[in-house]
Structures are given as C-alpha cells and as structure tokens.
Design a protein around this motif. Structure first.
Motif, PDB file in Angstrom:
ATOM      1  N   GLN A  50       0.698  -1.495   0.186  1.00  0.00           N
ATOM      2  CA  GLN A  50       0.185  -0.317   0.419  1.00  0.00           C
ATOM      3  C   GLN A  50       0.838   1.077  -0.063  1.00  0.00           C
ATOM      4  OE1 GLN A  50      -4.138  -0.590   2.538  1.00  0.00           O
ATOM      5  NE2 GLN A  50      -2.326  -1.277   3.448  1.00  0.00           N
ATOM      6  N   SER A  51      -0.049   2.284  -0.294  1.00  0.00           N
ATOM      7  CA  SER A  51       1.074   3.564  -0.991  1.00  0.00           C
ATOM      8  C   SER A  51       0.509   4.810  -0.637  1.00  0.00           C
ATOM      9  CB  SER A  51       2.116   3.745  -1.936  1.00  0.00           C
ATOM     10  OG  SER A  51       2.604   2.971  -2.793  1.00  0.00           O
ATOM     11  N   LEU A  52       0.809   5.665   0.074  1.00  0.00           N
ATOM     12  CA  LEU A  52       0.678   7.082   0.227  1.00  0.00           C
ATOM     13  C   LEU A  52       0.532   7.779  -1.091  1.00  0.00           C
ATOM     14  CD1 LEU A  52       2.254   8.291   3.114  1.00  0.00           C
ATOM     15  CD2 LEU A  52      -0.132   7.706   2.927  1.00  0.00           C
ATOM     16  N   CYS A  53      -0.131   8.700  -2.243  1.00  0.00           N
ATOM     17  CA  CYS A  53       0.103   9.571  -3.040  1.00  0.00           C
ATOM     18  C   CYS A  53      -0.442   9.723  -3.735  1.00  0.00           C
ATOM     19  CB  CYS A  53      -0.985   8.179  -3.879  1.00  0.00           C
ATOM     20  SG  CYS A  53      -1.332   8.950  -5.900  1.00  0.00           S
ATOM     21  N   PHE A  54       0.468  10.975  -4.008  1.00  0.00           N
ATOM     22  CA  PHE A  54      -0.286  12.415  -4.729  1.00  0.00           C
ATOM     23  C   PHE A  54       0.645  12.568  -6.463  1.00  0.00           C
ATOM     24  CE2 PHE A  54       4.092  14.157  -2.564  1.00  0.00           C
ATOM     25  CZ  PHE A  54       4.597  15.201  -4.059  1.00  0.00           C
ATOM     26  N   ASN A  55      -0.279  13.169  -6.813  1.00  0.00           N
ATOM     27  CA  ASN A  55       0.373  13.813  -8.158  1.00  0.00           C
ATOM     28  C   ASN A  55       0.197  14.547  -8.723  1.00  0.00           C
ATOM     29  OD1 ASN A  55      -0.600  10.910  -9.034  1.00  0.00           O
ATOM     30  ND2 ASN A  55      -2.647  11.146  -9.159  1.00  0.00           N
ATOM     31  N   VAL A  56       0.839  15.100  -9.575  1.00  0.00           N
ATOM     32  CA  VAL A  56       1.655  16.345  -9.958  1.00  0.00           C
ATOM     33  C   VAL A  56       2.019  16.367 -11.602  1.00  0.00           C
ATOM     34  CG1 VAL A  56       3.683  17.999 -10.046  1.00  0.00           C
ATOM     35  CG2 VAL A  56       3.458  16.619  -7.929  1.00  0.00           C
ATOM     36  N   ALA A  57       1.361  17.935 -12.037  1.00  0.00           N
ATOM     37  CA  ALA A  57       1.071  18.084 -13.072  1.00  0.00           C
ATOM     38  C   ALA A  57       2.267  18.369 -13.861  1.00  0.00           C
ATOM     39  CB  ALA A  57       0.385  19.476 -13.769  1.00  0.00           C
ATOM     40  N   THR A  58       2.602  17.582 -15.668  1.00  0.00           N
ATOM     41  CA  THR A  58       3.631  17.703 -16.217  1.00  0.00           C
ATOM     42  C   THR A  58       4.393  19.552 -15.952  1.00  0.00           C
ATOM     43  OG1 THR A  58       2.690  17.566 -18.120  1.00  0.00           O
ATOM     44  CG2 THR A  58       4.125  15.269 -16.751  1.00  0.00           C
ATOM     45  N   SER A  59       3.334  20.254 -16.340  1.00  0.00           N
ATOM     46  CA  SER A  59       4.298  21.529 -15.913  1.00  0.00           C
ATOM     47  C   SER A  59       4.240  22.178 -14.786  1.00  0.00           C
ATOM     48  CB  SER A  59       2.529  22.996 -16.296  1.00  0.00           C
ATOM     49  OG  SER A  59       1.685  22.369 -15.633  1.00  0.00           O
ATOM     50  N   VAL A  60       4.639  21.528 -14.063  1.00  0.00           N
ATOM     51  CA  VAL A  60       4.987  22.406 -13.136  1.00  0.00           C
ATOM     52  C   VAL A  60       6.033  22.325 -13.225  1.00  0.00           C
ATOM     53  CG1 VAL A  60       5.260  21.958 -10.137  1.00  0.00           C
ATOM     54  CG2 VAL A  60       3.255  21.581 -11.102  1.00  0.00           C
ATOM     55  N   ARG A  61       7.268  23.216 -12.832  1.00  0.00           N
ATOM     56  CA  ARG A  61       8.733  22.915 -12.534  1.00  0.00           C
ATOM     57  C   ARG A  61       9.582  22.964 -11.061  1.00  0.00           C
ATOM     58  NH1 ARG A  61       7.500  23.491 -17.894  1.00  0.00           N
ATOM     59  NH2 ARG A  61       9.039  24.165 -19.401  1.00  0.00           N
ATOM     60  N   PRO A  62       9.849  22.317 -10.447  1.00  0.00           N
ATOM     61  CA  PRO A  62       9.634  21.583  -9.108  1.00  0.00           C
ATOM     62  C   PRO A  62      10.891  23.062  -8.639  1.00  0.00           C
ATOM     63  CG  PRO A  62       9.788  19.885  -9.578  1.00  0.00           C
ATOM     64  CD  PRO A  62       9.598  20.935 -10.808  1.00  0.00           C
ATOM     65  N   SER A  63      11.758  22.616  -9.283  1.00  0.00           N
ATOM     66  CA  SER A  63      13.319  24.078  -8.680  1.00  0.00           C
ATOM     67  C   SER A  63      12.576  25.963  -8.870  1.00  0.00           C
ATOM     68  CB  SER A  63      14.525  24.280  -9.998  1.00  0.00           C
ATOM     69  OG  SER A  63      13.813  24.922 -10.936  1.00  0.00           O
ATOM     70  N   VAL A  64      11.725  25.854  -8.782  1.00  0.00           N
ATOM     71  CA  VAL A  64      10.967  27.413  -8.539  1.00  0.00           C
ATOM     72  C   VAL A  64       9.488  27.683  -8.739  1.00  0.00           C
ATOM     73  CG1 VAL A  64      12.284  28.688 -10.851  1.00  0.00           C
ATOM     74  CG2 VAL A  64      10.602  27.501 -11.554  1.00  0.00           C
ATOM     75  N   GLU A  65       8.995  26.165  -8.240  1.00  0.00           N
ATOM     76  CA  GLU A  65       7.747  26.512  -7.661  1.00  0.00           C
ATOM     77  C   GLU A  65       7.705  25.299  -6.461  1.00  0.00           C
ATOM     78  OE1 GLU A  65       4.414  25.434 -10.902  1.00  0.00           O
ATOM     79  OE2 GLU A  65       5.849  25.507 -11.855  1.00  0.00           O
ATOM     80  N   PHE A  66       6.729  25.734  -5.232  1.00  0.00           N
ATOM     81  CA  PHE A  66       6.368  24.166  -4.057  1.00  0.00           C
ATOM     82  C   PHE A  66       5.300  23.647  -4.305  1.00  0.00           C
ATOM     83  CE2 PHE A  66       8.593  28.398  -3.363  1.00  0.00           C
ATOM     84  CZ  PHE A  66      10.190  28.111  -3.238  1.00  0.00           C
ATOM     85  N   THR A  67       5.003  23.068  -5.272  1.00  0.00           N
ATOM     86  CA  THR A  67       3.967  22.344  -5.564  1.00  0.00           C
ATOM     87  C   THR A  67       3.653  20.911  -4.911  1.00  0.00           C
ATOM     88  OG1 THR A  67       2.840  22.741  -7.641  1.00  0.00           O
ATOM     89  CG2 THR A  67       1.951  21.042  -7.019  1.00  0.00           C
ATOM     90  N   PRO A  68       4.871  19.577  -4.825  1.00  0.00           N
ATOM     91  CA  PRO A  68       5.537  18.517  -4.278  1.00  0.00           C
ATOM     92  C   PRO A  68       5.226  19.354  -2.744  1.00  0.00           C
ATOM     93  CG  PRO A  68       7.096  19.287  -5.909  1.00  0.00           C
ATOM     94  CD  PRO A  68       5.947  20.696  -6.219  1.00  0.00           C
ATOM     95  N   THR A  69       5.606  20.533  -1.930  1.00  0.00           N
ATOM     96  CA  THR A  69       5.812  20.787  -0.508  1.00  0.00           C
ATOM     97  C   THR A  69       3.975  20.931  -0.351  1.00  0.00           C
ATOM     98  OG1 THR A  69       8.014  21.941  -0.575  1.00  0.00           O
ATOM     99  CG2 THR A  69       6.462  22.130   1.069  1.00  0.00           C
TER     100      THR A  69
END
Length: 302
Positions: free
Chosen positions: A116-135
């Motif tokens: 079993q896994s925890l899960c979240f999804n992120v759009a391929t438009s997100v740039r993690p080096s300059v956006e904080f969606t993963p956080t």
C-alpha cells in the motif's frame, strides 16, 4: 491477437525514480511525458529529479526538523510502504497537484502482494525548482495522516502557508487587518474560502501571535536540508525562516483529537468524503484554532 500485441508494444514505458520510500513514476513519451532536459546526463529528466528532491526536502523539514507527525508512523497510514508520486498532464489532472487521503494499492509487478502507498500526483507543467507544488501536496499528506477534517479553508489555507517553508521569507501575504478574532460575518466568508484563506486568515493570525520568531531549529537535519540542491545547483531551502510552525503543528495535533468529538456529536457513521468536507465541521475547526491561539502571547479575543 497481432494488433493487440502491437498496441501494448506501442505504450509508453512507465519509468521510476526513487529515494528511500519516495517514488516518482513518469513517462518520457506520450501525453504524460515530462520535460526532457537532463543537465547532468544521468538519464533522469531534471524535472523528475527536482520533484523528488523537493519532496525529500519537505519531508526532512516538516518531519525531521519541525517534528510534525511522520505520515508513515501515524495510526492511519502506518501500513504504507511508499509515497508514490505520479506525473500527469495538466489537462488530465486539472490542477497543479492533488493528494489522496486513502492508502492506494497499485499492484505493481515488482511490489510484494498487498503493498500500500501514500500518493499524490503532480502536473507535468510544474517546475519544482521554482514552484512549491510538491511541498504543498506533501503537507496535505501530513494533514491527512493526523485528522479527517478536509474543509478547504483549513486544508488549502495551511497547505498554502506550508509553501513558504522552502521559499523566501517566513510568512506569505497578509490581506486582513480588521478586528480579531473575525466577526461572524467574516467567519461565514472564511468558511467559503480555499487557498485565499492563507492570506485572509492564517497569515494574519500568525502575524499577530508570538511563537518562535520564525527561525527554524538549528539541528543536524536542518544542516542536511540546507545542503540540498536542485540539478541546476540552486539551493532547495531558500532561507531558515518559517513563521508560525509551532502554532500550525499544535493546531494540527489538536484537530486530530477534535475530529473524534465531531464524529460522535455529528452522528457520522464513517468518514466519507462528504463528512470530511461537511460545513458542520467548520465550527469545530475554528474553535480549535482559537483555543490553540489563546495559549500564545499577543492574542486578544474570545
């Protein structure tokens, strides 16, 4: 048969990038393809590496440095073996990111049966080096691990606050300067908010209370975090300030107890999605926030 085999053969390959319990699943081709840039030429797109790096950084900061509950150790999520992150096209995902509050069974070929896994999804438009969606999405996982309440003014408001953790400055915008606590009229508006609750309620509240001054604890974990970089060499942790982290942690822990009270008093038979988001929860959440706020100096009101 031949046409079916051809169709399977033409399917894009699902790829994996992993560190410890955190796994990122992505594609290099097809609708869900990530950006191909690979500065360090290790055959993993930088976007994927940076997504994993930021998620690891958020985990290190909130769990190891600030001592928020570790989702993998909570009663609700202790059966989870992984945190699985999937990258999906924004037109499919319909948003930058989405976190799930139930454990998922993906039945992956190489996983043991029952994984079993925890899960979240992120759009391929997100740039993690300059956006904080993963956080932002990781903080939703922390929230979900502790309390069943999912009223957006609370969940999205505090998740938006959490984005400041790795960013510049200790607190985001403050756009409410009226009397405190909010009047009943203001409360009604608050309960209809989502992300904007951060600047209309949470940030103004945190600006008023005396907590730790915003400085992150100087620990070995913080030193590890401070050394983390994205593929382009920029630091993941922009500064060592985060206003109100003790307060938000206290609120979260208190809500983990109050949701049991609400469950009984509101006559819920289970924590359905409807019950988790019910407007009936709003009063319990707000009372809890105000009760915690009274423990801190410079807070005046009911």
């Amino acid at each position: 048969m031949a046409s079916a085999q051809y169709s399977v053969a033409m399917q894009p390959k699902l790829r994996l990038h992993q560190s410890g319990k955190i796994r990122v699943f992505y594609y290099k081709q097809g609708q869900h393809a990530v950006y191909p840039l690979d500065l360090n030429r290790n055959d993993v797109p930088d976007q994927v590496e940076d997504l994993l790096t930021q998620t690891l950084a958020a985990q290190t900061l909130f769990v190891d440095v600030l001592r928020f509950p570790d989702p993998f150790s909570t009663e609700r999520f202790q059966e989870a073996s992984y945190l699985d992150i999937h990258m999906r096209h924004k037109d499919v995902l319909k948003r930058k990111g989405v976190a799930y509050d139930e454990l998922q069974s993906f039945k992956r070929q190489k996983d043991p049966e029952g994984t079993q896994s925890l899960c979240f999804n992120v759009a391929t438009s997100v740039r993690p080096s300059v956006e904080f969606t993963p956080t932002h999405e990781f903080f939703h996982i922390v929230q979900n691990s502790v309390t069943y309440f999912k009223n957006p003014w609370y969940t999205e408001g505090t998740a938006r606050w959490s984005e400041r953790a790795l960013g510049v400055g200790g607190l985001g915008p403050v756009k409410f300067a009226g009397a405190w606590p909010p009047s009943e009229e203001k409360e009604a508006k608050l309960f209809s908010m989502k992300y904007e609750a951060s600047e209309q309620f949470w940030n103004p509240l945190l600006a008023r209370i005396e907590t730790e001054g915003g400085a992150l604890p100087d620990t070995p974990a913080l030193k590890r975090l401070a050394a983390m970089t994205y593929v382009d060499g920029t630091r993941v942790l922009k500064d060592k300030q985060l206003k109100g982290w003790k307060f938000i942690r206290d609120v979260l822990m208190a809500l983990g107890e109050v949701d049991d009270v609400a469950f009984k008093e509101l006559g819920y038979d289970r924590w359905s999605e409807e019950n988790q988001r019910s407007p009936q929860n709003d009063a319990y959440i707000l009372r809890t926030v105000l009760a915690v706020a009274r423990r801190y100096a410079v807070y005046q009101g009911r």
